[in-house]
Structures are given as structure tokens and as C-alpha cells.
Enzyme design. Structure first.
Site, mmCIF file in Angstrom:
data_model
loop_
_atom_site.group_PDB
_atom_site.id
_atom_site.type_symbol
_atom_site.label_atom_id
_atom_site.label_comp_id
_atom_site.label_asym_id
_atom_site.label_seq_id
_atom_site.Cartn_x
_atom_site.Cartn_y
_atom_site.Cartn_z
ATOM 1 N NE ARG A 140 -3.672 -1.449 0.046
ATOM 2 C CZ ARG A 140 -3.351 -3.905 0.267
ATOM 3 N NH1 ARG A 140 -2.514 -3.229 -0.662
ATOM 4 N NH2 ARG A 140 -4.750 -4.208 0.470
ATOM 5 C CB SER B 36 -8.495 -1.175 4.590
ATOM 6 O OG SER B 36 -8.926 -2.445 4.082
ATOM 7 C CD GLU C 159 -5.578 1.182 2.775
ATOM 8 O OE1 GLU C 159 -5.069 -0.014 2.657
ATOM 9 O OE2 GLU C 159 -6.461 1.387 1.896
HETATM 10 C C1 LIG Z 1 -15.678 -0.129 -0.916
HETATM 11 C C2 LIG Z 1 -13.885 0.336 -0.698
HETATM 12 C C3 LIG Z 1 -12.915 -1.424 -0.927
HETATM 13 C C4 LIG Z 1 -12.073 -0.375 -1.197
HETATM 14 N N1 LIG Z 1 -11.190 -2.056 -1.612
HETATM 15 C C5 LIG Z 1 -9.529 -1.803 -1.735
HETATM 16 C C6 LIG Z 1 -8.751 -2.912 -2.106
HETATM 17 O O1 LIG Z 1 -9.425 -4.288 -1.940
HETATM 18 N N2 LIG Z 1 -7.188 -2.875 -2.338
HETATM 19 C C7 LIG Z 1 -7.142 -1.629 -2.129
HETATM 20 O O2 LIG Z 1 -6.206 -1.405 -2.398
HETATM 21 N N3 LIG Z 1 -7.461 -0.196 -1.968
HETATM 22 C C8 LIG Z 1 -8.878 -0.161 -1.405
HETATM 23 N N4 LIG Z 1 -10.216 0.926 -1.774
HETATM 24 C C9 LIG Z 1 -9.389 1.882 -1.766
HETATM 25 C C10 LIG Z 1 -9.244 2.707 -3.415
HETATM 26 O O3 LIG Z 1 -10.632 1.688 -4.043
HETATM 27 C C11 LIG Z 1 -8.041 2.523 -4.196
HETATM 28 O O4 LIG Z 1 -7.108 3.030 -3.533
HETATM 29 C C12 LIG Z 1 -8.053 3.153 -5.530
HETATM 30 O O5 LIG Z 1 -7.175 3.090 -6.434
HETATM 31 C C13 LIG Z 1 -8.445 4.454 -5.267
HETATM 32 O O6 LIG Z 1 -8.951 5.210 -6.720
HETATM 33 P P1 LIG Z 1 -9.431 6.638 -6.768
HETATM 34 O O7 LIG Z 1 -9.453 7.007 -8.362
HETATM 35 O O8 LIG Z 1 -11.077 6.494 -6.332
HETATM 36 O O9 LIG Z 1 -8.537 7.129 -5.731
HETATM 37 P P2 LIG Z 1 -9.114 8.556 -5.691
HETATM 38 O O10 LIG Z 1 -9.501 8.370 -3.866
HETATM 39 O O11 LIG Z 1 -9.173 10.400 -6.057
HETATM 40 O O12 LIG Z 1 -7.362 9.401 -5.068
HETATM 41 C C14 LIG Z 1 -6.653 9.110 -4.258
HETATM 42 C C15 LIG Z 1 -5.768 9.502 -4.076
HETATM 43 O O13 LIG Z 1 -4.955 9.100 -5.123
HETATM 44 C C16 LIG Z 1 -4.238 10.613 -5.896
HETATM 45 N N5 LIG Z 1 -4.818 10.335 -7.360
HETATM 46 C C17 LIG Z 1 -5.193 10.029 -7.336
HETATM 47 N N6 LIG Z 1 -5.441 10.366 -8.922
HETATM 48 C C18 LIG Z 1 -3.991 10.562 -9.112
HETATM 49 C C19 LIG Z 1 -3.082 10.549 -10.470
HETATM 50 N N7 LIG Z 1 -4.387 10.384 -11.776
HETATM 51 N N8 LIG Z 1 -2.554 10.818 -10.115
HETATM 52 C C20 LIG Z 1 -1.563 11.312 -8.763
HETATM 53 N N9 LIG Z 1 -2.370 10.786 -8.789
HETATM 54 C C21 LIG Z 1 -3.708 11.261 -8.136
HETATM 55 C C22 LIG Z 1 -5.037 11.954 -5.446
HETATM 56 O O14 LIG Z 1 -4.754 12.843 -4.672
HETATM 57 C C23 LIG Z 1 -4.750 11.318 -3.952
HETATM 58 O O15 LIG Z 1 -4.591 11.173 -2.801
HETATM 59 C C24 LIG Z 1 -11.235 0.177 -1.600
HETATM 60 C C25 LIG Z 1 -12.206 1.351 -1.140
HETATM 61 C C26 LIG Z 1 -13.335 1.281 -0.979
HETATM 62 C C27 LIG Z 1 -13.924 2.847 -0.739
#
Ligand SMILES: Cc1cc2nc3c(=O)[nH]c(=O)nc-3n(C[C@H](O)[C@H](O)[C@H](O)COP(=O)(O)OP(=O)(O)OC[C@H]3O[C@@H](n4cnc5c(N)ncnc54)[C@H](O)[C@@H]3O)c2cc1C
Length: 315
Positions: free
Chosen positions: A140, A210, A304
Site C-alpha cells: 500500500r 480499509s 492507509e
Molecule cells: C469500498 C472500498 C473498497 C476498497 N477496496 C480496496 C482494496 O481492496 N484494495 C485497495 O488497494 N484499495 C481499496 N480501496 C481504496 C481505493 O479503491 C483505491 O485506493 C483506489 O485506487 C482509489 O482510486 P480513486 O480513483 O478513487 O482515487 P482517489 O480517491 O481519487 O485518490 C486517491 C489518492 O490518489 C491521488 N491520485 C488520484 N489520481 C491520481 C493521478 N492521476 N495522479 C496522481 N495522483 C492521483 C489523489 O490525489 C489521492 O491522494 C477501497 C475503497 C473503497 C471505498
């Protein structure tokens, strides 16, 4: 919310957005789906997000734009006869955010497939292609997460497998019948179903998945937790990782709440917003959980998701 366009115009789009933010004296942020972002009630600033959803497949190599939805990519690659991403099914969010915390689930982490990550490095306003090794991926974590505000991920290239070899090391998967796990579609469906049962629906009750990382402990500490029945003797502890959910459960914190922020009854690792909870409520609850787990077990839980950090732009 300005959208970052296709790669050819990307540097211009980004520079224009940063310029605009500078003139307006506003911070600039990058977001994907917002599923792993700790957001304040109001965000004063310019928020960028990628609209590049292109997926190009050449042999086993898949190059995908930052704006594509991660789970759409999983579905597309399986349809194209390329395997490996099944265990990462149903992770919310976009491709651009996937390398930030090196997404992982069910015994598989993204980094095992990454060939390169394309990004804009805002420290020198240059487009860079970082090889997997340069991304410093770990559990992570990545270079991008450790240097927030420096990189905007624009696309990623993965190398997948032309042959399906199920990865069933995760305990929940070991009990599935072979007729399910022997097909990629079966394994994907099983994982979707397990996730549906285990996790609260983030579209109904705000959460970031998480909230804490699973702590990595020494063998003696793990033995002590087993002795005290905090974790079962059969519980998997890959690379010394111990379930943070089990620690929270054993510390009897289920009913802990701050305002409308509480621990999900479905999964102890998930903090949910039950309506109107503020970022302060969420962080106060997280801190309480950390303190109580530290007092009870002497173990530090690490948060996380990251707070949103403004993108760097030269003065
Ligand atoms: C119900 C649920 C279940 C989940 N299960 C998992 C799991 O099983 N495993 C896991 O690893 N994660 C899990 N997550 C966390 C999440 O899904 C991941 O971290 C995912 O990659 C976030 O994607 P996002 O586009 O929504 O990112 P965002 O929430 O929009 O951004 C997250 C971070 O990344 C940065 N960011 C976003 N896009 C970019 C870009 N293009 N360039 C640079 N920085 C960027 C943002 O500034 C922020 O700091 C879960 C979340 C939820 C709500």
C-alpha cells in the site's frame, strides 16, 4: 473540475490548470474517483482529473489511460484473454490512482504487473516514464504516495498473462470449489460476491475501504496474538502481516463512534460516514482506534488513505 485531456495536450492542459490556480491564488489537487481520499467538507481549490480512458493492448502488454475505471480495465483484460487482475476485481476508483497506493486484494498487488507508469513530474514540469522498479512499490505504498503533490499519473502499462493461473493463497479463496476457481470469470464473480458481503456499499455509506494498513509484526508478536486468540492459529500472515481488523475486533471497539463516524458492522477496518460526519470526526475516531489498539496490544496502526495534498507548482 477541469479534465486533463489526451496525452498529446496533457502537458499544456496541466500547465494551464496550474497557471489558472496560481492566478486565482488557489491550491490545485488531482483526484480520480475519490474512493481513497480524505476530503474536507469544503475544498477550496482547483481539482484535476483525467478523462483519458483509452486502453491499448499489444500482446500481453496493456497500456491504459489514468481516467479509466479500474474495474472496467479488469473486465476488459479478461475479455481480451489476458489474466492476472481477477483478484483485484471490484476495487473502486481509477487507473491513475491504482499505483499511488499499489492497490492490492486477495493475495495480489498491482506491482506484480506494472511495466511502467507515465506521469508529469511537477518538480521539473517534465513528462516521465517510470519503470516498475523506480516506482518503489511496497505494501500500500509507492514513490507517488511518499512524495504527494509531485506526480500526476497519466497512464500505466501492465504486462498480463496469456494463460490463466489462479492465485488462491488468500484464505477466503482456498475454500472455494475448484469448478469456480478454475475459470477466470468464476474467480472474478466469487471475489465480487465475497466483497459484496464483507464490505459496506460505499455508494450508500461513505467510506474509503480499509482505513488502516495491516501491521507487519515479528514472529514472536504473531505467536503472542495467536496464544491470546486474537488471531486464529490458521490465520494467514503473509510476510508477517496481521489483520488490523482482528486487532480492532479483539479490542472490542465495534461500537466506538465520534459524531456520525463509526466502525462498519460489516468490516472492522472500515470507518463509515453515517451521514454528515466531518473530516475531523473521522480523524478523531481513527486516532481513538489507534490509541486503544496501542494500549491493548502495543501495536501501531498506520492510516492507509492520505489527506489530499496540493500539487506542487513552481513559485
Ligand atoms: C469500498 C472500498 C473498497 C476498497 N477496496 C480496496 C482494496 O481492496 N484494495 C485497495 O488497494 N484499495 C481499496 N480501496 C481504496 C481505493 O479503491 C483505491 O485506493 C483506489 O485506487 C482509489 O482510486 P480513486 O480513483 O478513487 O482515487 P482517489 O480517491 O481519487 O485518490 C486517491 C489518492 O490518489 C491521488 N491520485 C488520484 N489520481 C491520481 C493521478 N492521476 N495522479 C496522481 N495522483 C492521483 C489523489 O490525489 C489521492 O491522494 C477501497 C475503497 C473503497 C471505498
Amino acid at each position: 473540475m477541469p479534465r486533463i485531456g489526451p496525452r498529446s495536450s496533457l502537458r499544456n492542459d496541466l500547465q494551464r490548470a496550474l497557471e489558472f490556480a496560481r492566478h486565482a491564488s488557489l491550491p490545485c489537487f488531482v483526484l480520480g474517483g475519490g474512493s481513497n481520499a480524505l476530503l474536507p467538507e469544503r475544498l477550496a481549490g482547483v481539482v484535476l482529473s483525467s478523462n483519458d480512458e483509452t486502453v491499448r493492448i499489444q500482446g500481453a502488454l496493456v497500456t491504459v489511460g489514468a481516467g479509466a475505471l479500474w474495474d472496467d480495465l479488469v473486465a476488459k483484460t479478461l475479455k481480451a484473454g489476458l489474466f492476472g487482475l481477477e483478484n483485484l476485481s471490484s476495487i473502486p476508483g481509477t487507473v491513475g490512482a491504482a499505483p499511488i497506493q499499489n492497490i492490492g486484494a486477495y493475495g495480489v498487488e498491482l506491482d506484480r504487473f506494472v511495466v511502467s507508469v507515465d506521469a508529469m513530474d511537477l518538480h521539473n514540469a517534465a513528462a516521465v516514464k517510470l519503470k516498475a522498479n523506480d516506482c518503489e512499490f511496497s505494501y500500500r505504498d509507492s514513490l507517488f504516495k511518499r512524495q504527494p503533490g509531485r506526480f500526476v499519473v497519466t497512464q500505466m502499462t501492465l504486462e498480463l498473462k496469456p494463460r490463466f493461473e489462479p492465485i488462491l493463497t488468500y484464505q477466503d479463496l482456498q475454500t472455494l470449489p475448484a469448478k469456480i476457481t478454475s475459470s477466470p470469470a468464476g474467480l472474478r464473480q466469487a471475489i465480487q460476491s465475497i466483497r459484496g458481503k464483507k464490505l459496506p456499499d460505499y455508494r450508500l455509506q461513505g467510506n474509503v475501504g480499509s482505513f488502516f494498513k495491516n501491521p507487519i509484526l515479528a514472529e514472536t508478536e504473531i505467536q503472542a496474538l495467536r496464544r491470546d486468540s486474537v488471531i486464529s492459529s490458521s490465520a494467514g500472515t503473509a510476510q508477517g502481516k496481521v489483520s488490523a481488523a482482528a486487532l480492532i475486533q479483539a479490542a472490542a471497539l465495534r461500537d466506538l463512534r465520534v459524531g456520525n463516524a463509526g466502525i462498519s458492522p460489516k468490516h472492522h477496518l472500515v470507518i463509515e460516514n453515517r451521514g454528515g460526519a466531518t473530516l475531523n470526526d473521522i480523524m478523531t475516531l481513527a486516532q481513538l482506534i489507534q490509541e486503544k489498539v496501542q494500549t491493548r496490544f502495543g501495536i501501531d496502526l498506520e492510516i492507509e488513505p492520505q489527506p489530499l495534498t496540493p500539487l506542487y507548482h513552481a513559485p
